[in-house]
Design a protein around this motif. Structure first.
Motif, PDB file in Angstrom:
ATOM      1  N   GLU A   1       0.829  -1.201   0.000  1.00 20.54           N
ATOM      2  CA  GLU A   1       0.000   0.000   0.000  1.00 20.54           C
ATOM      3  C   GLU A   1       0.866   1.255   0.000  1.00 20.54           C
ATOM      4  O   GLU A   1       0.556   2.241  -0.690  1.00 20.54           O
ATOM      5  CB  GLU A   1      -0.956  -0.013   1.193  1.00 20.54           C
ATOM      6  N   GLN A   2       1.943   1.242   0.743  1.00 18.65           N
ATOM      7  CA  GLN A   2       2.862   2.384   0.754  1.00 18.65           C
ATOM      8  C   GLN A   2       3.465   2.591  -0.631  1.00 18.65           C
ATOM      9  O   GLN A   2       3.563   3.720  -1.111  1.00 18.65           O
ATOM     10  CB  GLN A   2       3.966   2.159   1.783  1.00 18.65           C
ATOM     11  N   LEU A   3       3.846   1.496  -1.298  1.00 22.81           N
ATOM     12  CA  LEU A   3       4.399   1.602  -2.649  1.00 22.81           C
ATOM     13  C   LEU A   3       3.345   2.110  -3.637  1.00 22.81           C
ATOM     14  O   LEU A   3       3.671   2.859  -4.563  1.00 22.81           O
ATOM     15  CB  LEU A   3       4.967   0.267  -3.105  1.00 22.81           C
ATOM     16  N   VAL A   4       2.089   1.702  -3.463  1.00 17.16           N
ATOM     17  CA  VAL A   4       1.005   2.211  -4.312  1.00 17.16           C
ATOM     18  C   VAL A   4       0.938   3.732  -4.193  1.00 17.16           C
ATOM     19  O   VAL A   4       0.867   4.450  -5.200  1.00 17.16           O
ATOM     20  CB  VAL A   4      -0.354   1.567  -3.937  1.00 17.16           C
ATOM     21  N   ARG A   5       0.985   4.230  -2.967  1.00 16.16           N
ATOM     22  CA  ARG A   5       0.907   5.684  -2.747  1.00 16.16           C
ATOM     23  C   ARG A   5       2.121   6.402  -3.334  1.00 16.16           C
ATOM     24  O   ARG A   5       1.994   7.439  -3.982  1.00 16.16           O
ATOM     25  CB  ARG A   5       0.786   5.989  -1.258  1.00 16.16           C
ATOM     26  N   GLU A   6       3.317   5.856  -3.098  1.00 20.99           N
ATOM     27  CA  GLU A   6       4.557   6.501  -3.554  1.00 20.99           C
ATOM     28  C   GLU A   6       4.690   6.523  -5.070  1.00 20.99           C
ATOM     29  O   GLU A   6       5.289   7.438  -5.620  1.00 20.99           O
ATOM     30  CB  GLU A   6       5.770   5.768  -2.979  1.00 20.99           C
ATOM     31  N   SER A   7       4.174   5.498  -5.737  1.00 19.61           N
ATOM     32  CA  SER A   7       4.448   5.339  -7.172  1.00 19.61           C
ATOM     33  C   SER A   7       3.233   5.603  -8.060  1.00 19.61           C
ATOM     34  O   SER A   7       3.293   5.347  -9.257  1.00 19.61           O
ATOM     35  CB  SER A   7       4.957   3.926  -7.430  1.00 19.61           C
ATOM     36  N   ASP A   8       2.153   6.097  -7.483  1.00 17.25           N
ATOM     37  CA  ASP A   8       0.914   6.274  -8.242  1.00 17.25           C
ATOM     38  C   ASP A   8       0.493   4.944  -8.853  1.00 17.25           C
ATOM     39  O   ASP A   8       0.195   4.836 -10.039  1.00 17.25           O
ATOM     40  CB  ASP A   8       1.091   7.351  -9.317  1.00 17.25           C
ATOM     41  N   GLY A   9       0.477   3.910  -8.021  1.00 13.08           N
ATOM     42  CA  GLY A   9       0.157   2.563  -8.472  1.00 13.08           C
ATOM     43  C   GLY A   9      -1.271   2.424  -8.952  1.00 13.08           C
ATOM     44  O   GLY A   9      -2.187   3.038  -8.395  1.00 13.08           O
ATOM     45  N   THR A  10      -1.443   1.621 -10.000  1.00 11.78           N
ATOM     46  CA  THR A  10      -2.771   1.389 -10.562  1.00 11.78           C
ATOM     47  C   THR A  10      -3.197  -0.066 -10.459  1.00 11.78           C
ATOM     48  O   THR A  10      -4.379  -0.374 -10.620  1.00 11.78           O
ATOM     49  CB  THR A  10      -2.820   1.787 -12.042  1.00 11.78           C
ATOM     50  N   LEU A  11      -2.244  -0.966 -10.211  1.00 15.76           N
ATOM     51  CA  LEU A  11      -2.530  -2.395 -10.187  1.00 15.76           C
ATOM     52  C   LEU A  11      -1.438  -3.102  -9.400  1.00 15.76           C
ATOM     53  O   LEU A  11      -0.267  -2.732  -9.487  1.00 15.76           O
ATOM     54  CB  LEU A  11      -2.561  -2.942 -11.623  1.00 15.76           C
ATOM     55  N   ILE A  12      -1.831  -4.129  -8.645  1.00 14.87           N
ATOM     56  CA  ILE A  12      -0.878  -5.021  -7.983  1.00 14.87           C
ATOM     57  C   ILE A  12      -1.053  -6.390  -8.620  1.00 14.87           C
ATOM     58  O   ILE A  12      -2.177  -6.846  -8.812  1.00 14.87           O
ATOM     59  CB  ILE A  12      -1.150  -5.114  -6.463  1.00 14.87           C
ATOM     60  N   VAL A  13       0.055  -7.041  -8.949  1.00 14.09           N
ATOM     61  CA  VAL A  13       0.019  -8.395  -9.514  1.00 14.09           C
ATOM     62  C   VAL A  13       0.764  -9.316  -8.552  1.00 14.09           C
ATOM     63  O   VAL A  13       1.917  -9.036  -8.188  1.00 14.09           O
ATOM     64  CB  VAL A  13       0.683  -8.460 -10.908  1.00 14.09           C
ATOM     65  N   ILE A  14       0.107 -10.400  -8.140  1.00  9.03           N
ATOM     66  CA  ILE A  14       0.742 -11.371  -7.239  1.00  9.03           C
ATOM     67  C   ILE A  14       0.461 -12.782  -7.735  1.00  9.03           C
ATOM     68  O   ILE A  14      -0.547 -13.033  -8.377  1.00  9.03           O
ATOM     69  CB  ILE A  14       0.259 -11.220  -5.773  1.00  9.03           C
ATOM     70  N   GLY A  15       1.369 -13.683  -7.424  1.00  9.72           N
ATOM     71  CA  GLY A  15       1.178 -15.092  -7.730  1.00  9.72           C
ATOM     72  C   GLY A  15       0.561 -15.804  -6.543  1.00  9.72           C
ATOM     73  O   GLY A  15       0.814 -15.450  -5.388  1.00  9.72           O
ATOM     74  N   LEU A  16      -0.275 -16.789  -6.836  1.00  8.68           N
ATOM     75  CA  LEU A  16      -0.911 -17.580  -5.786  1.00  8.68           C
ATOM     76  C   LEU A  16      -0.488 -19.029  -5.896  1.00  8.68           C
ATOM     77  O   LEU A  16      -0.339 -19.557  -6.992  1.00  8.68           O
ATOM     78  CB  LEU A  16      -2.436 -17.527  -5.914  1.00  8.68           C
TER      79      LEU A  16
END
Length: 136
Positions: free
Chosen positions: A83-98
């Motif tokens: 969430e901190q990285l989303v705020r810092e980088s103007d994040g639009t999407l998170i991609v994770i493997g399950l």
């Protein structure tokens, strides 16, 4: 605009990078590959070295995507790190493997992925590693 990709050196992590780079190219967005070791861990087998990081960035260049690698330390709150990285980088999407876990395994161990899914302020794309077919 930035896509954040959670990466561990596992088949699921590789699938997340592949999907994140595809999304970055389709959207024309920068990609940050996040390899976040646990703060204070004496050894973290999931922390990648410089050679592995260089290889990930080479793959991004070949895909035509502007990318960087970040390795922020986290305590017990990996979703907050994202969430901190989303705020810092103007994040639009998170991609994770399950990875597949039984219901009991999820109940006993909890799931960082589940918390990211539930708590993220941006959409989360989850991917699975390709199935390995047993030879007959």
């Amino acid at each position: 605009m930035t896509i954040l990709v959670g990466y561990l050196p596992t088949p699921e992590g590789e699938a997340a990078v592949d999907a994140g780079l595809r999304e970055g190219r389709l959207r024309g967005e920068r990609v940050i590959i996040v390899n976040s070791p646990r703060r204070g861990a004496p050894v973290d087998e999931h922390k990648i070295d410089d050679a592995a990081g260089s290889e990930l960035l080479r793959r991004a260049r070949e895909a035509g995507v502007d990318a960087e690698l970040r390795q922020p330390l986290h305590d017990d709150d990996l979703p907050e790190t994202f969430e901190q990285l989303v705020r810092e980088s103007d994040g639009t999407l998170i991609v994770i493997g399950l990875r597949h876990r039984s219901l009991v395994g999820k109940f006993i161990l909890g799931s960082e992925a589940q918390r990211i899914l539930m708590e993220a302020s941006v959409p989360v794309l989850t991917v699975k590693a390709p199935a390995v077919r047993a030879e007959l």
